[in-house]
Write a protein that holds these residues in place. Structure first.
Motif, PDB file in Angstrom:
ATOM      1  N   ALA A  92       0.845  -1.203   0.000  1.00 63.14           N
ATOM      2  CA  ALA A  92       0.000   0.000   0.000  1.00 63.14           C
ATOM      3  C   ALA A  92       0.879   1.250   0.000  1.00 63.14           C
ATOM      4  O   ALA A  92       0.611   2.211  -0.733  1.00 63.14           O
ATOM      5  CB  ALA A  92      -0.934  -0.002   1.206  1.00 63.14           C
ATOM      6  N   PHE A  93       1.943   1.230   0.807  1.00 57.64           N
ATOM      7  CA  PHE A  93       2.881   2.352   0.825  1.00 57.64           C
ATOM      8  C   PHE A  93       3.538   2.511  -0.551  1.00 57.64           C
ATOM      9  O   PHE A  93       3.633   3.627  -1.081  1.00 57.64           O
ATOM     10  CB  PHE A  93       3.937   2.160   1.915  1.00 57.64           C
ATOM     11  N   LEU A  94       3.984   1.419  -1.142  1.00 56.90           N
ATOM     12  CA  LEU A  94       4.605   1.488  -2.469  1.00 56.90           C
ATOM     13  C   LEU A  94       3.610   1.978  -3.524  1.00 56.90           C
ATOM     14  O   LEU A  94       3.997   2.676  -4.465  1.00 56.90           O
ATOM     15  CB  LEU A  94       5.182   0.129  -2.863  1.00 56.90           C
ATOM     16  N   PHE A  95       2.337   1.638  -3.364  1.00 52.96           N
ATOM     17  CA  PHE A  95       1.309   2.125  -4.285  1.00 52.96           C
ATOM     18  C   PHE A  95       1.188   3.641  -4.177  1.00 52.96           C
ATOM     19  O   PHE A  95       1.127   4.347  -5.193  1.00 52.96           O
ATOM     20  CB  PHE A  95      -0.034   1.450  -3.989  1.00 52.96           C
ATOM     21  N   PHE A 154       5.120   8.297   4.485  1.00 50.97           N
ATOM     22  CA  PHE A 154       6.319   7.670   5.044  1.00 50.97           C
ATOM     23  C   PHE A 154       6.232   7.572   6.565  1.00 50.97           C
ATOM     24  O   PHE A 154       6.520   6.525   7.147  1.00 50.97           O
ATOM     25  CB  PHE A 154       7.576   8.450   4.628  1.00 50.97           C
ATOM     26  N   VAL A 155       5.821   8.646   7.214  1.00 47.13           N
ATOM     27  CA  VAL A 155       5.690   8.633   8.683  1.00 47.13           C
ATOM     28  C   VAL A 155       4.623   7.615   9.099  1.00 47.13           C
ATOM     29  O   VAL A 155       4.820   6.848  10.053  1.00 47.13           O
ATOM     30  CB  VAL A 155       5.388  10.044   9.233  1.00 47.13           C
ATOM     31  N   ALA A 156       3.501   7.578   8.388  1.00 44.96           N
ATOM     32  CA  ALA A 156       2.455   6.601   8.698  1.00 44.96           C
ATOM     33  C   ALA A 156       2.990   5.175   8.554  1.00 44.96           C
ATOM     34  O   ALA A 156       2.735   4.315   9.403  1.00 44.96           O
ATOM     35  CB  ALA A 156       1.244   6.812   7.793  1.00 44.96           C
ATOM     36  N   TYR A 157       3.758   4.931   7.508  1.00 45.76           N
ATOM     37  CA  TYR A 157       4.345   3.606   7.296  1.00 45.76           C
ATOM     38  C   TYR A 157       5.321   3.258   8.422  1.00 45.76           C
ATOM     39  O   TYR A 157       5.297   2.141   8.953  1.00 45.76           O
ATOM     40  CB  TYR A 157       5.032   3.532   5.929  1.00 45.76           C
TER      41      TYR A 157
END
Length: 161
Positions: free
Chosen positions: A110-113, A139-142
């Protein structure tokens, strides 16, 4: 979770194909401070980079539980591994670890998406510029999720009782 992992992986592949159709021949593939592009490549190289990263990651996340049990014990680093690698506990370890790794894979993909969408948006902008605020938020959420997941991993692999 397995189906969700497959769906988000397919979404990333679709985004890569969409990018190949929509992007110009040369695209920004890296961005520096302020969202300014500082690395360029062909759109084919851009697509290849994503595929080289994502296909092996997908295979890993889909098979991590089984792979862990097939590795020599000295290569496995898990909380309470002496307990979990006993023959009578291996099936439960595979179930728990598979679920944890597939969950992690869903969030990573999901982050990469999101990164793929931001990269596509940046390369279609004039001038080319990454939305740094959205990227840093994602990025911070990930990273917060990674901390949460690590705590969940340790708790999930506590010795029962």
């Amino acid at each position: 979770m397995r189906n969700l992992l497959l769906a988000i992986f397919v979404a990333n592949l679709a985004l890569t194909l969409v990018a190949l159709v929509m992007l110009p021949d040369q695209v920004a593939i890296h961005f520096g401070s302020g969202g300014a592009p500082d690395g360029w490549a062909s759109k084919w190289t851009h697509a290849l980079i994503f595929l080289v990263i994502e296909v092996p990651l997908f295979a890993f996340f889909m098979t991590a539980g089984r792979l862990t049990l097939r590795m020599p014990a000295r290569w496995v680093s898990l909380p309470h591994k002496d307990y979990w690698l006993r023959a009578e506990n291996r099936a439960e370890l595979e179930t728990r670890f598979t679920a944890l790794m597939q969950e992690f894979g869903v969030v990573l993909f999901a982050f990469l998406f999101v990164v793929g969408l931001l990269t596509l948006d940046a390369n279609l902008s004039d001038p080319v510029r990454l939305n740094e605020t959205l990227f840093l938020t994602a990025f911070v959420a990930y990273m917060l999720y990674v901390v949460y997941w690590l705590v969940k991993l340790v708790r999930s692999l506590k010795v029962p009782g």
